[in-house]
Design a protein around this motif. Structure first.
Motif, mmCIF file in Angstrom:
data_model
loop_
_atom_site.group_PDB
_atom_site.id
_atom_site.type_symbol
_atom_site.label_atom_id
_atom_site.label_comp_id
_atom_site.label_asym_id
_atom_site.label_seq_id
_atom_site.Cartn_x
_atom_site.Cartn_y
_atom_site.Cartn_z
ATOM 1 N N LYS A 152 0.838 -1.200 0.000
ATOM 2 C CA LYS A 152 0.000 0.000 0.000
ATOM 3 C C LYS A 152 0.868 1.242 0.000
ATOM 4 N N LYS A 153 2.013 1.144 0.633
ATOM 5 C CA LYS A 153 2.873 2.321 0.757
ATOM 6 C C LYS A 153 4.144 2.117 -0.044
ATOM 7 N N PHE A 154 4.655 3.207 -0.512
ATOM 8 C CA PHE A 154 5.923 3.150 -1.223
ATOM 9 C C PHE A 154 7.041 3.147 -0.186
ATOM 10 N N ASN A 155 7.904 2.150 -0.268
ATOM 11 C CA ASN A 155 9.011 2.088 0.686
ATOM 12 C C ASN A 155 10.182 1.437 -0.022
ATOM 13 N N ARG A 156 11.124 2.239 -0.427
ATOM 14 C CA ARG A 156 12.223 1.691 -1.202
ATOM 15 C C ARG A 156 13.537 2.209 -0.634
ATOM 16 N N ARG A 157 14.552 1.370 -0.793
ATOM 17 C CA ARG A 157 15.854 1.703 -0.224
ATOM 18 C C ARG A 157 16.905 1.432 -1.285
ATOM 19 N N ILE A 158 17.857 2.330 -1.402
ATOM 20 C CA ILE A 158 18.966 2.016 -2.312
ATOM 21 C C ILE A 158 20.283 2.126 -1.565
ATOM 22 N N GLU A 159 21.170 1.207 -1.929
ATOM 23 C CA GLU A 159 22.542 1.241 -1.415
ATOM 24 C C GLU A 159 23.345 2.038 -2.419
ATOM 25 N N LEU A 160 24.116 2.960 -1.931
ATOM 26 C CA LEU A 160 24.950 3.728 -2.854
ATOM 27 C C LEU A 160 26.232 2.957 -3.133
ATOM 28 N N LEU A 161 26.727 3.122 -4.347
ATOM 29 C CA LEU A 161 27.946 2.395 -4.717
ATOM 30 C C LEU A 161 29.170 3.021 -4.072
ATOM 31 N N TYR A 162 29.051 4.345 -3.847
ATOM 32 C CA TYR A 162 30.150 5.029 -3.180
ATOM 33 C C TYR A 162 29.489 5.971 -2.180
ATOM 34 N N GLU A 163 30.232 6.323 -1.160
ATOM 35 C CA GLU A 163 29.636 7.150 -0.120
ATOM 36 C C GLU A 163 29.610 8.603 -0.568
ATOM 37 N N ILE A 164 28.552 9.298 -0.150
ATOM 38 C CA ILE A 164 28.370 10.690 -0.574
ATOM 39 C C ILE A 164 28.410 11.567 0.670
ATOM 40 N N ASP A 165 29.234 12.615 0.628
ATOM 41 C CA ASP A 165 29.277 13.493 1.795
ATOM 42 C C ASP A 165 28.800 14.897 1.458
ATOM 43 N N ASN A 166 28.190 15.064 0.290
ATOM 44 C CA ASN A 166 27.776 16.386 -0.136
ATOM 45 C C ASN A 166 26.280 16.339 -0.447
ATOM 46 N N THR A 167 25.526 17.225 0.159
ATOM 47 C CA THR A 167 24.070 17.148 -0.044
ATOM 48 C C THR A 167 23.675 17.455 -1.487
ATOM 49 N N GLU A 168 24.506 18.219 -2.184
ATOM 50 C CA GLU A 168 24.137 18.526 -3.571
ATOM 51 C C GLU A 168 24.227 17.287 -4.460
ATOM 52 N N VAL A 169 25.202 16.444 -4.169
ATOM 53 C CA VAL A 169 25.362 15.222 -4.968
ATOM 54 C C VAL A 169 24.260 14.220 -4.622
ATOM 55 N N LEU A 170 23.779 14.316 -3.412
ATOM 56 C CA LEU A 170 22.764 13.386 -2.915
ATOM 57 C C LEU A 170 21.471 13.452 -3.720
ATOM 58 N N ILE A 171 21.258 14.574 -4.391
ATOM 59 C CA ILE A 171 20.006 14.736 -5.129
ATOM 60 C C ILE A 171 19.914 13.735 -6.286
ATOM 61 N N HIS A 172 21.065 13.300 -6.827
ATOM 62 C CA HIS A 172 21.016 12.422 -8.005
ATOM 63 C C HIS A 172 20.450 11.034 -7.683
ATOM 64 N N PRO A 173 20.977 10.332 -6.654
ATOM 65 C CA PRO A 173 20.322 9.047 -6.339
ATOM 66 C C PRO A 173 18.877 9.227 -5.888
ATOM 67 N N LEU A 174 18.598 10.346 -5.235
ATOM 68 C CA LEU A 174 17.220 10.564 -4.788
ATOM 69 C C LEU A 174 16.262 10.760 -5.966
ATOM 70 N N LYS A 175 16.790 11.300 -7.051
ATOM 71 C CA LYS A 175 15.971 11.473 -8.246
ATOM 72 C C LYS A 175 15.410 10.126 -8.719
ATOM 73 N N HIS A 176 16.265 9.090 -8.670
ATOM 74 C CA HIS A 176 15.823 7.753 -9.086
ATOM 75 C C HIS A 176 14.670 7.279 -8.215
ATOM 76 N N LEU A 177 14.843 7.494 -6.904
ATOM 77 C CA LEU A 177 13.787 7.071 -5.989
ATOM 78 C C LEU A 177 12.504 7.841 -6.262
ATOM 79 N N LEU A 178 12.649 9.133 -6.534
ATOM 80 C CA LEU A 178 11.457 9.953 -6.760
ATOM 81 C C LEU A 178 10.747 9.552 -8.039
ATOM 82 N N SER A 179 11.507 9.171 -9.070
ATOM 83 C CA SER A 179 10.810 8.779 -10.294
ATOM 84 C C SER A 179 10.113 7.438 -10.077
ATOM 85 N N GLY A 180 10.717 6.587 -9.245
ATOM 86 C CA GLY A 180 10.021 5.350 -8.879
ATOM 87 C C GLY A 180 8.738 5.656 -8.126
#
Lengths: 467, 231
Positions: free
Chosen positions: A233-261
């Motif tokens: 009923k609810k959307f609940n998805r998790r992704i493992e990043l291939l490399y660690e991200i320490d910058n919030t601006e870069v974080l938007i890219h993997p989140l884009k994938h989740l948002l399109s899902g």
């Protein structure tokens, strides 16, 4: 109706979850507990790696071998995702964890007008998911599973052909326990066909009940109950990043994938949500969880993305992020907005979208609405509320009140001349905050208008400014 | 000869002293005297720069205009970074619909500018009121563009001290206290030039917030006679 089942087996599911660049390097998935290669990509296979090999052998064969630890959670997530997308095409889906999906197709054939059309639709969908798969149909779930795992790779409803193919399979490839297979070998039974010749009652005399049920179900003599998949009923998805991200601006890219899902998830359900819960898992730090709220229900990734970008600006990461998960809050059915056709619309945003944009950047506590209370004490009659609070109407509105109030009255230090007053406010003697004050309107030497009061101890306070 | 002049005029290559081409779309401020002085009223969109002390009636002056905008346009009014808490009772008493008003208390001046720009260009706000002492030319230009995009009017309240720079605003007014009401000087107005001062008598609008003339030391047009005798 003749029963027909379709089984899809995904041999390299965890490898399929990796990004496409990974296929350029020989890669294996290693089950660390048993020290066995469970999946390998084509490059590794070409250089001699085979399933079941230990890490030592595999790395001796291939010098630049990439080894990834086996993680059933990843396969589980992926198999759910596949089931979720297949659910758009077929109704009865059974998950055979960790890497198989069973579809009941006989009740879908009337809708698709034949098996080939049905299979084409399924194939199209699997192509988009970009996964490797083996497949087979069968008269029973176990038959389809055995054929798929042994790479039968035919979709047919010809019962004879299916039966023949099934009978040819050796017993090692069935689901039976190793011990049972050994026992059967000793009495000279090596293929399904040989076992199928013996009546079930005779098998039951000599072998355990597991073999009887398995054979009975595979040959269709016993009933096989399967539990069908229900989409979440609810959307609940998790992704493992291939490399660690320490910058919030870069974080938007993997989140884009989740948002399109998320957009796809909500769109096919014709639903909207007002809240997303995002968790960022930080290395050696507590998980950072924050809510992203929209004032009106949204599903579009574009809208969420702009809110997210504003929100991320306000977030500081304590440590690099290695995984992200996204959940929706409550969802509800979309109803079209009723808007005035003739009122000129200035911008692309609706009012609620605009307010949520402000809240995302400035914080919910900094965007306020004005409220009124039924109280004669000025500090209580006027208040700030949350952005969507509605002001109650109040019985009496006092005249000649200042536009600006001090949140706590201050001692009057300036010299003023009194212009009008007094107006006595005596209120609240029944609660913890009694007030007995005489209010005056006064003017300072520089021409400012102050709202001042004198309390019972004859002290003077400044409470408001007539701006 | 005449043809050439017409041609040049059409091409807008000749500027004439009585040139009054870009007259502002203006609306009545609610005070006929002020409208006459402003040749029409207050602008409908853009930035209105107000130099004033706090507490001399600078907000009350614009309430009729803001109320009229709220009733006409049904959009939001946003108040950004007011110097003190806004009294909702006073606004409700003046006739404002409180649910059409938002108050934003940003943490920094940077956030305040961002909020002002978003509000102006969103098209959801008829007016934005902000208290902002430091403004630079490029910021004003950006806010002006945003106001144009969202057809919104930005009231900026500033202290009188920061008066040195001439900013590209739509209209700039200087307010000063007066016993009877408030005196207004036009610093700048796009499309015309009128540097006179006007004193509005607010006795009928805000009776308790005026003082009778007798208490006034000097009227505006009197020059005190020098005390010192010149030999």
């Amino acid at each position: 109706m003749k029963k027909l089942w379709l089984y899809l087996h995904f041999p390299n599911l965890q490898l399929d979850c990796l990004p496409s660049e990974q296929s350029q390097v020989p890669t294996i998935v290693l089950d660390g507990k048993r020290n066995q290669t469970t999946q390998c990509n084509s490059l590794a296979y070409e250089q001699g790696v085979q399933l079941g090999m230990g890490l030592g052998t595999a790395s001796a064969l291939v010098s630049n071998l990439q080894v990834i630890p086996y993680n059933p959670d990843i396969e589980n997530n992926k198999i759910n995702e596949i089931a979720d997308s297949l659910y758009q095409l077929t109704s009865d889906i059974n998950l055979q964890t960790p890497n198989g999906i069973l579809l009941r197709c006989h009740n879908m054939l009337a809708f698709y007008g034949g098996l080939s059309a049905y299979w084409q639709a399924i194939q199209e969908n699997l192509k988009q998911l970009d996964v490797q798969y083996q497949f087979a149909t069968g008269a029973t779930p176990f038959a389809a599973k055995l054929l798929a795992k042994t790479q039968f790779n035919h979709v047919t409803d010809d019962a004879k052909q299916l039966k023949n193919a099934l009978l040819q399979r050796p017993l090692e490839q069935t689901e039976l326990a190793f011990k049972t297979v050994e026992k059967l070998k000793r009495v000279g039974i090596r293929k399904v066909a040989e076992l199928a010749k013996i009546p079930l009652s005779d098998i039951a005399k000599r072998f355990d009940i597991d073999l009887v049920t398995y054979m009975g179900r595979m040959l269709g003599e016993l009933h096989h109950n399967v539990r069908f998949y229900h989409p979440e009923k609810k959307f609940n998805r998790r992704i493992e990043l291939l490399y660690e991200i320490d910058n919030t601006e870069v974080l938007i890219h993997p989140l884009k994938h989740l948002l399109s899902g998320l957009e796809h998830f909500l769109k096919i359900r014709d639903q909207l949500t007002e809240k997303l819960i995002i968790s960022l898992q930080q290395r050696e730090q507590a998980t950072l969880t924050f809510d992203l709220e929209a004032a009106q229900g949204e599903y579009q990734a574009q809208q969420w993305q702009s809110l997210l970008r504003l929100k991320l600006e306000t977030i500081t990461l304590l440590a690099p992020v290695y995984a992200i998960s996204l959940q929706t809050g409550a969802t509800f059915i979309r109803t079209p907005d009723k808007q005035d056709l003739f009122a000129a619309k200035q911008g692309a945003l609706s009012e609620a979208q605009f307010i949520s944009q402000l809240q995302a950047k400035l914080g919910n506590d900094n965007v306020r609405s004005l409220l009124l209370n039924n109280d004669f004490r000025p500090e209580l009659s006027s208040a700030y509320g949350s952005a969507h609070a509605q002001a109650h109407s109040v019985a009496v509105l006092q005249k000649d009140r200042p536009a600006l109030l001090l949140s706590t009255p201050e001692v009057l230090t300036e010299q003023v001349t009194i212009n009008s007053g007094p107006e006595r406010i005596s209120f609240g003697w029944w609660d913890a905050h009694p007030v007995l004050r005489d209010y005056f309107i006064a003017r300072t030497q520089t021409g400012r208008w102050y709202w001042v009061y004198r309390d019972q101890q004859q002290r003077w306070f400044l409470h408001g400014v007539f701006s | 000869m005449n043809n050439i002049l017409d041609y040049l005029k059409n091409k807008q290559l000749v500027w004439q002293g009585n040139h009054n081409n870009n007259v502002l779309a203006a609306q009545s401020s609610g005070y006929p005297e002020l409208d006459a002085h402003l040749e029409g009223g207050l602008p409908e969109q853009g930035m209105l720069d107000i130099h004033s002390d706090t507490g001399i009636g600078e907000l009350r002056l614009f309430l009729p205009y803001l109320l009229q905008r709220q009733i006409q346009q049904q959009r939001l009014m946003v108040i950004i970074a007011p110097p003190l808490q806004i009294n909702s009772e006073m606004l409700a008493e003046a006739g404002f619909a409180l649910e059409r008003i938002l108050v934003i208390q940003p943490d920094s001046a940077q956030d305040a500018l961002w909020a002002a720009e978003q509000c102006l260009k969103s098209g959801c706000c008829h007016s934005v009121l902000s208290w902002q002492n430091e403004l630079e030319i490029h910021q004003v230009k950006r806010l002006q563009l945003a106001a144009k995009q969202g057809n919104s009017l930005h009231f900026v309240f500033r202290n009188q001290q920061n008066n040195s720079l001439s900013l590209p605003v739509t209209m700039s007014l200087q307010l000063a206290p007066s016993h009877e009401g408030i005196s207004i000087k036009i610093n700048k107005r796009i499309g015309s030039w009128n540097n006179n001062k006007v004193t509005l008598n607010m006795r009928q609008h805000w009776p308790v917030l005026t003082q009778p003339e007798t208490q006034a030391t000097y009227a505006d047009n009197l020059i005190p006679f020098p005390n010192r005798r010149v030999s």
